[in-house]
Design a protein around this motif. Sequence first.
Motif, short mmCIF file in Angstrom:
data_model
loop_
_atom_site.label_atom_id
_atom_site.label_comp_id
_atom_site.label_asym_id
_atom_site.label_seq_id
_atom_site.Cartn_x
_atom_site.Cartn_y
_atom_site.Cartn_z
N PHE A 1 -2.96 2.36 -8.74
CA PHE A 1 -3.83 2.73 -7.62
C PHE A 1 -5.24 3.11 -8.08
CE2 PHE A 1 -1.27 2.76 -3.79
CZ PHE A 1 -0.01 2.60 -4.32
N GLY A 2 -6.18 2.81 -7.20
CA GLY A 2 -7.55 3.29 -7.38
C GLY A 2 -7.71 4.68 -6.80
N PHE B 1 1.23 0.64 3.98
CA PHE B 1 0.82 -0.70 3.56
C PHE B 1 0.03 -1.41 4.63
CE2 PHE B 1 1.15 -4.63 1.32
CZ PHE B 1 1.51 -5.62 2.23
N GLN C 1 -1.35 -7.35 1.29
CA GLN C 1 -1.34 -7.75 -0.09
C GLN C 1 -2.00 -9.11 -0.21
OE1 GLN C 1 2.18 -9.20 -2.11
NE2 GLN C 1 1.61 -8.25 -4.03
N LEU D 1 -6.64 3.21 0.07
CA LEU D 1 -6.28 3.01 -1.31
C LEU D 1 -6.11 1.54 -1.62
CD1 LEU D 1 -3.56 5.80 -1.55
CD2 LEU D 1 -5.83 5.87 -2.59
N PRO E 1 0.92 7.01 1.84
CA PRO E 1 0.19 5.75 2.06
C PRO E 1 1.01 4.76 2.87
CG PRO E 1 0.03 6.45 -0.23
CD PRO E 1 1.06 7.33 0.41
N GLN F 1 2.32 -11.33 -8.03
CA GLN F 1 2.66 -11.08 -6.63
C GLN F 1 3.87 -10.18 -6.52
OE1 GLN F 1 3.09 -14.57 -4.25
NE2 GLN F 1 4.08 -13.50 -2.57
N ASN F 2 4.82 -10.40 -7.40
CA ASN F 2 6.03 -9.59 -7.37
C ASN F 2 5.98 -8.47 -8.41
OD1 ASN F 2 7.37 -10.93 -5.29
ND2 ASN F 2 7.98 -12.56 -6.67
N VAL G 1 -8.26 0.61 -11.76
CA VAL G 1 -8.70 0.08 -10.47
C VAL G 1 -9.91 0.89 -10.00
CG1 VAL G 1 -8.05 -0.33 -8.08
CG2 VAL G 1 -6.35 -0.62 -9.92
N TYR H 1 -3.77 0.09 1.17
CA TYR H 1 -2.97 1.09 1.87
C TYR H 1 -3.90 2.05 2.61
CZ TYR H 1 1.00 -0.35 -1.04
OH TYR H 1 2.00 -1.07 -1.65
N GLN I 1 6.16 -5.26 -10.05
CA GLN I 1 6.86 -4.08 -9.55
C GLN I 1 6.01 -2.84 -9.62
OE1 GLN I 1 10.39 -4.04 -11.94
NE2 GLN I 1 11.53 -5.35 -10.57
N THR I 2 5.16 -2.75 -10.60
CA THR I 2 4.35 -1.56 -10.74
C THR I 2 2.97 -1.80 -10.19
OG1 THR I 2 5.56 -0.90 -12.73
CG2 THR I 2 3.43 0.12 -12.36
N GLN I 3 2.59 -0.98 -9.23
CA GLN I 3 1.26 -1.06 -8.66
C GLN I 3 0.43 0.11 -9.16
OE1 GLN I 3 1.02 -1.89 -4.45
NE2 GLN I 3 2.89 -3.13 -4.48
#
Lengths: 113, 112
Positions: free
Chosen positions: A104-105, A45, A48, A90, A43, A97-98, A4, A35, A100-102
């Motif tokens: 980050f930049g 939210f 999204q 962030l 962070p 959409q769902n 990212v 975030y 689970q693992t995001q």
Amino acid sequence: DAGVTQSPTHLIKTRGQHVTLRCSPISGHKSVSWYQQVLGQGPQFIFQYYEKEERGRGNFPDRFSARQFPNYSSELNVNALLLGDSALYLCASSFAQNGQTQYFGPGTRLLVL
Amino acid sequence: AQRVTQPEKLLSVFKGAPVELKCNYSYSGSPELFWYVQYSRQRLQLLLRHISRESIKGFTADLNKGETSFHLKKPFAQEEDSAMYYCALSATTSGSARQLTFGSGTQLTVLP
């Protein structure tokens, strides 16, 4: 893959100004989340976006807005900046959409004077 | 509303000693919990997630629904483990968004 990416890395603004932050997700990821991380806190939210539509919003005023483009990149806009908007912003992407693992930049550090 | 609490802002241990970073949560639904780590001058990255029941870099975390906890443990700390650790809970919002709620973080320092 660079992961990212976010731009700019740092930004200084004065109260009342407007700011636009940019995010490019990992290739193939369609969901982008934003975030805010204030110094000393985790962070928090903000938004999204998935398939160019807002899918969720945190407890932030209407001065905060965002959008997602056809290439899945995203912009976060903040109007009428306040001193309290100074933070690390962030961006995180996930495949769905769902997802689970995001991922980050590195963040954009915004200072409001 | 969901909430994540990390009671220790700072934690110092000696190299080779066991380490436990505490995380408690409150959430009415079925929780999905994560540990993220941020090393100095690096981005936030996923360390592990409870559904995988995996061990990453020697760290493990067990979800205890009775105690609403998801503590992170490592039997023998290494100096390279020094970092900021965040516990996070993933929940689905009313708009079907996937929202992460983070704790305030624990800064772990492993002393030589």
